[in-house]
Design an enzyme around this catalytic site. Structure first.
Site, PDB file in Angstrom:
ATOM      1  N   SER A 124       0.806  -1.223   0.000  1.00 53.59           N
ATOM      2  CA  SER A 124       0.000   0.000   0.000  1.00 53.59           C
ATOM      3  C   SER A 124       0.835   1.267   0.000  1.00 53.59           C
ATOM      4  O   SER A 124       0.318   2.365   0.053  1.00 53.59           O
ATOM      5  CB  SER A 124      -0.901   0.001   1.235  1.00 53.59           C
ATOM      6  OG  SER A 124      -0.089  -0.055   2.383  1.00 53.59           O
TER       7      SER A 124
ATOM      8  N   THR B 232      -1.894   3.073   4.170  1.00 55.46           N
ATOM      9  CA  THR B 232      -0.996   4.217   4.080  1.00 55.46           C
ATOM     10  C   THR B 232      -0.113   4.335   5.318  1.00 55.46           C
ATOM     11  O   THR B 232      -0.570   4.048   6.412  1.00 55.46           O
ATOM     12  CB  THR B 232      -1.895   5.484   4.055  1.00 55.46           C
ATOM     13  OG1 THR B 232      -2.686   5.421   2.896  1.00 55.46           O
ATOM     14  CG2 THR B 232      -1.115   6.767   4.102  1.00 55.46           C
TER      15      THR B 232
ATOM     16  N   THR C  88       1.636   6.946   0.295  1.00 56.75           N
ATOM     17  CA  THR C  88       0.738   5.833  -0.036  1.00 56.75           C
ATOM     18  C   THR C  88       0.730   5.547  -1.536  1.00 56.75           C
ATOM     19  O   THR C  88       1.066   6.415  -2.345  1.00 56.75           O
ATOM     20  CB  THR C  88      -0.705   6.186   0.401  1.00 56.75           C
ATOM     21  OG1 THR C  88      -1.535   5.033   0.311  1.00 56.75           O
ATOM     22  CG2 THR C  88      -1.312   7.280  -0.459  1.00 56.75           C
TER      23      THR C  88
ATOM     24  N   ARG D 252      -7.189   8.858  -9.967  1.00 56.73           N
ATOM     25  CA  ARG D 252      -7.720   9.133  -8.626  1.00 56.73           C
ATOM     26  C   ARG D 252      -6.599   9.521  -7.658  1.00 56.73           C
ATOM     27  O   ARG D 252      -5.541   8.915  -7.611  1.00 56.73           O
ATOM     28  CB  ARG D 252      -8.461   7.904  -8.112  1.00 56.73           C
ATOM     29  CG  ARG D 252      -9.085   8.061  -6.714  1.00 56.73           C
ATOM     30  CD  ARG D 252      -8.178   7.569  -5.605  1.00 56.73           C
ATOM     31  NE  ARG D 252      -8.847   7.531  -4.303  1.00 56.73           N
ATOM     32  CZ  ARG D 252      -8.219   7.271  -3.153  1.00 56.73           C
ATOM     33  NH1 ARG D 252      -6.936   7.024  -3.151  1.00 56.73           N
ATOM     34  NH2 ARG D 252      -8.879   7.265  -2.023  1.00 56.73           N
ATOM     35  N   VAL D 253      -6.857  10.547  -6.878  1.00 55.48           N
ATOM     36  CA  VAL D 253      -5.952  10.943  -5.802  1.00 55.48           C
ATOM     37  C   VAL D 253      -6.769  10.992  -4.520  1.00 55.48           C
ATOM     38  O   VAL D 253      -7.885  11.529  -4.517  1.00 55.48           O
ATOM     39  CB  VAL D 253      -5.316  12.326  -6.095  1.00 55.48           C
ATOM     40  CG1 VAL D 253      -4.570  12.851  -4.883  1.00 55.48           C
ATOM     41  CG2 VAL D 253      -4.386  12.239  -7.303  1.00 55.48           C
ATOM     42  N   GLY D 254      -6.251  10.421  -3.457  1.00 51.74           N
ATOM     43  CA  GLY D 254      -6.978  10.401  -2.184  1.00 51.74           C
ATOM     44  C   GLY D 254      -6.568  11.535  -1.260  1.00 51.74           C
ATOM     45  O   GLY D 254      -6.089  12.583  -1.700  1.00 51.74           O
ATOM     46  N   ASP D 255      -6.732  11.303   0.021  1.00 55.83           N
ATOM     47  CA  ASP D 255      -6.441  12.338   1.016  1.00 55.83           C
ATOM     48  C   ASP D 255      -4.949  12.465   1.328  1.00 55.83           C
ATOM     49  O   ASP D 255      -4.492  13.513   1.785  1.00 55.83           O
ATOM     50  CB  ASP D 255      -7.160  12.000   2.330  1.00 55.83           C
ATOM     51  CG  ASP D 255      -6.685  10.662   2.908  1.00 55.83           C
ATOM     52  OD1 ASP D 255      -6.542   9.703   2.128  1.00 55.83           O
ATOM     53  OD2 ASP D 255      -6.454  10.592   4.130  1.00 55.83           O
TER      54      ASP D 255
ATOM     55  N   THR E 173      -5.603   7.611   7.782  1.00 58.15           N
ATOM     56  CA  THR E 173      -5.581   6.447   6.908  1.00 58.15           C
ATOM     57  C   THR E 173      -7.021   6.006   6.684  1.00 58.15           C
ATOM     58  O   THR E 173      -7.908   6.369   7.445  1.00 58.15           O
ATOM     59  CB  THR E 173      -4.726   5.308   7.513  1.00 58.15           C
ATOM     60  OG1 THR E 173      -4.678   4.213   6.597  1.00 58.15           O
ATOM     61  CG2 THR E 173      -5.274   4.832   8.842  1.00 58.15           C
ATOM     62  N   GLY E 174      -7.228   5.250   5.625  1.00 55.53           N
ATOM     63  CA  GLY E 174      -8.580   4.801   5.329  1.00 55.53           C
ATOM     64  C   GLY E 174      -9.113   5.395   4.034  1.00 55.53           C
ATOM     65  O   GLY E 174      -8.344   5.820   3.179  1.00 55.53           O
TER      66      GLY E 174
ATOM     67  N   GLY F 212      -9.945   7.671   1.610  1.00 55.30           N
ATOM     68  CA  GLY F 212      -9.507   9.054   1.459  1.00 55.30           C
ATOM     69  C   GLY F 212     -10.610  10.032   1.104  1.00 55.30           C
ATOM     70  O   GLY F 212     -10.597  11.188   1.540  1.00 55.30           O
TER      71      GLY F 212
HETATM   72  N1  ASP Z   1      -6.006   7.140   2.602  1.00 57.34           N
HETATM   73  C1  ASP Z   1      -5.469   6.458   1.492  1.00 57.34           C
HETATM   74  C2  ASP Z   1      -6.202   6.853   0.265  1.00 57.34           C
HETATM   75  O1  ASP Z   1      -7.385   6.852   0.230  1.00 57.34           O
HETATM   76  C3  ASP Z   1      -5.504   4.983   1.575  1.00 57.34           C
HETATM   77  C4  ASP Z   1      -5.347   4.415   2.907  1.00 57.34           C
HETATM   78  O2  ASP Z   1      -4.967   5.023   3.865  1.00 57.34           O
HETATM   79  O3  ASP Z   1      -5.595   3.245   3.022  1.00 57.34           O
HETATM   80  O4  ASP Z   1      -5.569   7.142  -0.693  1.00 57.34           O
END
Ligand code: ASP
Length: 337
Positions: free
Chosen positions: A95, A198, A216, A226-229, A249-250, A252
Site C-alpha cells: 500500500s 498508508t 501511499t 484518482r488521488v486520495g487524502d 488512513t482509510g 480518502g
Molecule cells: N487514505 C489512502 C487513500 O485513500 C488509503 C489508505 O490510507 O488506506 O488514498
C-alpha cells in the site's frame, strides 16, 4: 552573525540540553510557546520528547528509522522522512511505495506529503516510477515556490532532481491485480484492511518541534487518475507546531470531505486530548458520509507535549509508538463500531 549560523548555534545549544534530557521529562513553560489565554493552566505540563508515532504495523520499522534521527538530536523533519522511506522501499508492503497495488489500469501511482514545524509543506500526487515520493515532496517544499506537483510534472521534477526511475509494480501486486480483474466483483473493497494502510508518521524532536509525513499508493484498484487524502495538506496530514499534528488512513474520499487532519488539530487547539480530538473528527467524518458503516477512516495525533492518541470507525486499526516511555509497540485504536 548570519541567521543560519545563529540558528545553528541555538540548535546545537538546545540539542545538548535535549540529549541530556532524552531520558527525562521536561516542564514546558508558557514563554516557550504562545497559547491562547484559556490555555495558561497548561504552563507546567510535562513534555515527553522525542516521540514518534505512525499508522499500522509497518509503523514499527518506520519508527525505528525515525528514532535513529531523533535519538541523535536530529530534526523531526529529517526523522519523518527517514522513517517513511523505509516503508516506501519495502516491496512486501502493498500500500506504499514499491510493491504498492496498482490502479484499475494496472499502473502504480504514488501520493505523499510532508509538513514541518514552520508550516512549510510539500506534496506530490499521481507520481509514477519513483521509489521515494516523500523525498520528492520534501524537495517541492524546499526547492520550489509551490506546495504540490502532480503527474508528469512531478515526475519530470523528480528526474531533474536526480531521483532514479524504478519499476514500482512487483510480481505479487501484478498478480493480485490480474486476479482482481478476472474476478466478478470489480468493485473497490472500501473497508478491507488489506486495501488501506498508508503510512502516516508524526514526530516530536528534542527541540520540541513537530513534523509529519504521509505516503501511499492509494486505494488499490482505484480509478485511473484518482488521488486520495494522503497528499492533501489538511486532509491526510496537518501539523501546527503550537498545537500538534495529525495524519489519516482509510477511505480518502471521506477524509477529504471533512478536511480530517486539520480538524483533528483544531480540536486539539480547543483543549482536547489527541485521542478525543481524533474521536471528534471521526464523528464529523461520520456525519458527512452517509455510507460511513461501509468505510474505514482512522486518525492518529501527537501534541506538543508528546501525548498521542487515535480513533477510527471500524475495529482493526492500530498504530506504532516509540518514545522514552514506550519501546516501539503497537497500540490498538478505539473504534466507533
Ligand atoms: N487514505 C489512502 C487513500 O485513500 C488509503 C489508505 O490510507 O488506506 O488514498
Amino acid at each position: 552573525m548570519s541567521k543560519k549560523r545563529r540558528d545553528f548555534l541555538k540548535a546545537t545549544a538546545i540539542g545538548a540540553v535535549g540529549i541530556t534530557a532524552l531520558g527525562c521529562q521536561e516542564k514546558k513553560h508558557d514563554h516557550e510557546h504562545h497559547h491562547g489565554h484559556n490555555h495558561t493552566h497548561e504552563d507546567d505540563r510535562e513534555v515527553t520528547k522525542p516521540v514518534v508515532i505512525s499508522t499500522w504495523n509497518h509503523g514499527l520499522a518506520a519508527n525505528e528509522g525515525a528514532w535513529q534521527v531523533l535519538s541523535s538530536a536530529g530534526s523531526a523533519l529529517n526523522a519523518v522522512e527517514a522513517g517513511v522511506r523505509i516503508t516506501e522501499s519495502d516491496p512486501t508492503g502493498q500500500s506504499v511505495g514499491i510493491g504498492g497495488r496498482p490502479d484499475m489500469s494496472g499502473e502504480v501511482t504514488l501520493d505523499a506529503c510532508i509538513m514541518n514545524h514552520k508550516g512549510d509543506c510539500g506534496s506530490v500526487a499521481y507520481l509514477k516510477g519513483i521509489e521515494h515520493p516523500i523525498s520528492v515532496a520534501r524537495k517541492v517544499m524546499e526547492e520550489t515556490p509551490h506546495v504540490m506537483l502532480v503527474g508528469d510534472g512531478a515526475k519530470e521534477f523528480a528526474l531533474r532532481k536526480g531521483f532514479p526511475e524504478v519499476n514500482l509494480l512487483t510480481e505479487k501486486s501484478k498478480q493480485d491485480w490480474e486476479d482482481w480483474k478476472a474476478s466478478e466483483r470489480k468493485v473497490l473493497p472500501k473497508i478491507n484492511v488489506e486495501n488501506h494502510d498508508t503510512i502516516g508518521l508524526l514526530a516530536l524532536d528534542v527541540y520540541g518541534n513537530l513534523s509529519g509525513a504521509c505516503t501511499t499508493s492509494g486505494a488499490a484498484w482505484k480509478m485511473k487518475g484518482r488521488v486520495g487524502d494522503s497528499p492533501i495538506i489538511g486532509a491526510g496530514l496537518y501539523v501546527d507546531n503550537e498545537v500538534g499534528g495529525a495524519t489519516a488512513t482509510g477511505w480518502g474520499e471521506a477524509v477529504i470531505r471533512a478536511v480530517g487532519c486539520f480538524l483533528v488539530v483544531e480540536f486539539m487547539r480547543q483543549g482536547n486530548s489527541p485521542q478525543e480530538a481524533c474521536r471528534l473528527a471521526v464523528e464529523r467524518v461520520i456525519s458527512k458520509n452517509p455510507d460511513w458503516k461501509d468505510i474505514q477512516v482512522g486518525f492518529i495525533a501527537l501534541n506538543k507535549y508528546g501525548e498521542h492518541g487515535a480513533y477510527c470507525i471500524q475495529p482493526g486499526f492500530d498504530y506504532a509508538v516509540k518514545s522514552r516511555l514506550v519501546q516501539n509497540e503497537m497500540i490498538k485504536s478505539e473504534s466507533r463500531v
